[in-house]
Design a protein around this motif. Structure first.
Motif, PDB file in Angstrom:
ATOM      1  N   VAL A 102      -3.572  80.130  33.086  1.00  0.00           N
ATOM      2  CA  VAL A 102      -4.779  79.326  33.277  1.00  0.00           C
ATOM      3  C   VAL A 102      -5.835  80.131  34.031  1.00  0.00           C
ATOM      4  CG1 VAL A 102      -5.725  77.216  34.276  1.00  0.00           C
ATOM      5  CG2 VAL A 102      -3.464  77.190  33.205  1.00  0.00           C
ATOM      6  N   HIS A 161       1.493  77.097  30.965  1.00  0.00           N
ATOM      7  CA  HIS A 161       0.590  77.594  32.010  1.00  0.00           C
ATOM      8  C   HIS A 161       0.974  78.969  32.529  1.00  0.00           C
ATOM      9  CE1 HIS A 161      -0.452  73.140  33.133  1.00  0.00           C
ATOM     10  NE2 HIS A 161      -1.009  73.529  32.012  1.00  0.00           N
ATOM     11  N   ARG A 177      -6.323  69.237  30.501  1.00  0.00           N
ATOM     12  CA  ARG A 177      -5.527  70.390  30.906  1.00  0.00           C
ATOM     13  C   ARG A 177      -5.557  71.427  29.790  1.00  0.00           C
ATOM     14  NH1 ARG A 177       0.490  68.359  31.609  1.00  0.00           N
ATOM     15  NH2 ARG A 177       0.800  70.580  32.127  1.00  0.00           N
TER      16      ARG A 177
END
Length: 207
Positions: free
Chosen positions: A41, A149, A89
């Motif tokens: 991320v 992630h 997200r």
């Protein structure tokens, strides 16, 4: 090509096709083989700030080699973006080896120079200490990471077979029921050909 097919060479940062991935260390190599994890991320956000053109390229669908594991009658490659925003997200699916090897199939879309530069940029950032951390796993230690992630890789290592010092780790791919919303690319299709290959894995207790 998976880590056990590559042998003792290093393995570039990538993510797998499950919610979580676990790694159990049973035996270390004589030298090397450290596990490395990188913040996908943070890498994405860095590209958005510094090179939005490269970030945009990885939000587009890219060809990925199925490596012979496609369903009968299906294409030998599939298409998926590396970066997929959903529900506030970011979901990440990044596997540079499989993307590059998709180019061996004549019908696969060709990678552009911008896309190749974007893939190289993610790999370079994943190897930057500002975005990663190395782990020396000892026998009995387990690593669990979020595949969406976190990118994971491995340093090169050397075994000593004569002395019985051969690196031995067990990998586990997991789906979690905590995540109730995911992109269609990551939804489990129990009626698909993969359901025929499901197995229950167990380790006997060691006294």
């Amino acid at each position: 090509m998976r880590g056990y097919e590559l042998g003792t060479v290093g393995l570039d940062h990538h993510s797998d096709g499950s919610d979580l991935v676990g790694l159990l260390c049973l035996r270390t190599a004589r030298r090397g083989g450290r596990s490395c994890v990188a913040n996908a991320v943070a890498i994405h956000n860095h590209l958005v700030r510094e090179r939005p053109d490269l970030a945009a390229a990885l939000h587009q669908r890219l060809p990925v080699d199925a490596r012979g594991e496609e369903a009968e009658g299906s294409d030998p490659f599939y298409s998926i973006p590396c970066f997929i925003p959903r529900g506030g997200r970011l979901f990440v699916r990044f596997n540079p080896l499989y993307i590059e090897s998709s180019q061996r199939h004549p019908d696969a879309p060709r990678l552009t120079e911008t896309t190749r530069e974007a893939i190289a940029a993610v790999s370079a950032l994943a190897n930057d200490p500002d975005f990663n951390v190395y782990m020396d796993l000892s026998p009995g230690e387990i690593q669990f990471i979020n595949n969406y992630h976190v990118l994971h890789g491995r340093a090169q290592y050397t075994d000593d077979r004569a002395a019985g010092r051969v690196r031995h780790l067990k990998r586990l791919w997991l789906e979690t029921d905590v995540l109730d919303d995911r992109p269609a690319y990551f939804r489990n299709n129990i009626s698909g050909h993969w359901s025929e290959r499901r197995v229950a894995s167990r380790l006997d207790a060691v006294n």
